[in-house]
Design an enzyme around this catalytic site. Structure first.
Site, PDB file in Angstrom:
ATOM      1  N   SER A 240       1.013  -1.190   0.143  1.00  0.00           N
ATOM      2  CA  SER A 240       0.067  -0.013  -0.141  1.00  0.00           C
ATOM      3  C   SER A 240       0.963   1.226   0.165  1.00  0.00           C
ATOM      4  CB  SER A 240      -0.809  -0.035   1.164  1.00  0.00           C
ATOM      5  OG  SER A 240      -1.584   1.332   1.514  1.00  0.00           O
TER       6      SER A 240
ATOM      7  N   TYR B  92       0.135  -0.054  10.682  1.00  0.00           N
ATOM      8  CA  TYR B  92      -0.397  -0.291   9.456  1.00  0.00           C
ATOM      9  C   TYR B  92       0.730  -0.061   8.461  1.00  0.00           C
ATOM     10  CZ  TYR B  92      -2.920  -0.274   4.967  1.00  0.00           C
ATOM     11  OH  TYR B  92      -3.443  -0.387   3.593  1.00  0.00           O
TER      12      TYR B  92
END
Length: 328
Positions: A159, A185
């Site tokens: 990501s 994350y």
């Protein structure tokens, strides 16, 4: 030192869909495993691979939900797997290896995003444990099947969240620093990218190549369920009614567009002889340089990968740490 991040160019772009990038590719006789393959971009990945002729296996914690979602993917199999449970990873891999099938494509699409601080039974922070360690163990256990394919590809869904954090090797599980959901994350997504770098280095002589991908920002999936709605509204990715705004050039994509880079990396003949690179918009990403870093942080439309996410030395260090953390 970093990996060679040079766009091809591929001829595809931010608006390309998974169906478009796989056009003309015949996967008859090939076997694919897609984690997270029963929702969001994982489901679209599984659907498109299956439509091209691949035999698709989808690991899932919720088998009933998975089987219902996969009804339109002919021949797709759902098998139990919990990425937070090492025993279930081993059991899934043992069953697959027992079938005698080679594994041509493995897409690691399952993941968590910005969850509250939670630890698994080992005490590991769950975003790192799910997004990285679970997939690391899965690849290790399935290695004989990947080698048996005589040319396999592993795709790690990373990501642009790599911008939130590097890997903190001194405190991987937030035991000594304040927990911040997006930092955790970001660490896990950087780990996904580094994993592909080292996996490719180790696997290329056995015909196993690896890639990491930024799929884009796809907010109509379950991935954002832990994200504060105010953060989503402030991002500008939804309209006043909360409906997603589509603008692929700014990475605001549909599910079909979001699955495209994973499918391209898994199947494209353009990537023959290539591996260990971070990709987005169905091409190899350029490297973010000191000259382009400010623009990269300022605008989602600026493509590129940060050097820390494709650093071979960090990748090798992460591999060694991951082996220790999954040994027992």
């Amino acid at each position: 030192m970093t990996t060679a991040q040079h766009p091809l160019p591929s001829g595809f772009g931010a608006a390309s869909t998974a169906e478009e990038v796989i056009k003309g590719v015949d996967l008859t006789g090939k076997v694919a495993i897609v984690t997270g393959g029963y929702s969001g971009i994982g489901l679209e990945t599984a659907r498109v691979l299956g439509a091209a002729g691949a035999e698709v296996v989808v690991p899932a914690r919720d088998l009933q939900r998975a089987r219902e979602a996969l009804q339109d993917v002919p021949g797709a199999e759902a098998e139990y797997l919990d990425l937070l449970d090492p025993a279930s990873i081993d059991a899934f891999a043992e069953k697959f290896l027992g079938s005698g099938r080679p594994l041509h494509i493995l897409v690691n699409s399952a993941g968590l995003m910005a969850t509250p601080l939670t630890r698994d039974a080992r005490g590991y922070e769950v975003q790192f444990a799910t997004n990285h360690l679970g997939h690391f163990q899965l690849v290790a256990r399935l290695w004989p099947a990947l080698v048996a394919a005589g040319g396999a590809r592993v795709v790690a869904v990373s990501s642009r969240g790599i911008r939130f954090a590097d890997v903190d090797f001194d405190d991987l599980h937030f035991e000594h620093r304040p927990y911040e959901p997006f930092a955790a994350y970001g660490q896990s997504k950087t780990a996904n990218a580094l994993f592909a770098v080292e996996l490719d280095r180790r696997g290329r002589t056995d015909g196993v190549r690896a890639f990491s991908v930024h799929p884009g920002i796809i907010i109509d999936t379950g991935l954002i369920k832990h994200v504060d709605p105010e953060i989503i509204r402030a991002s500008g990715t939804v309209d006043e009614a909360g409906r997603p705004i589509r603008d692929p050039e700014r990475q605001w994509k549909t599910v079909q567009q979001g699955a495209a880079t994973s499918v391209w990396c898994a199947t494209s003949p353009q990537l023959s002889g290539v591996g260990g690179v971070y990709c987005e918009n169905c091409d190899v990403s350029p490297l973010v340089t000191p000259e382009t870093e400010a623009a990269w942080y300022a605008g989602e439309e600026t493509p590129g990968v940060l050097p820390h996410a494709v650093d071979p030395e960090a990748a090798a260090r992460l591999w060694e740490a991951s082996e220790r953390l999954t040994a027992g």
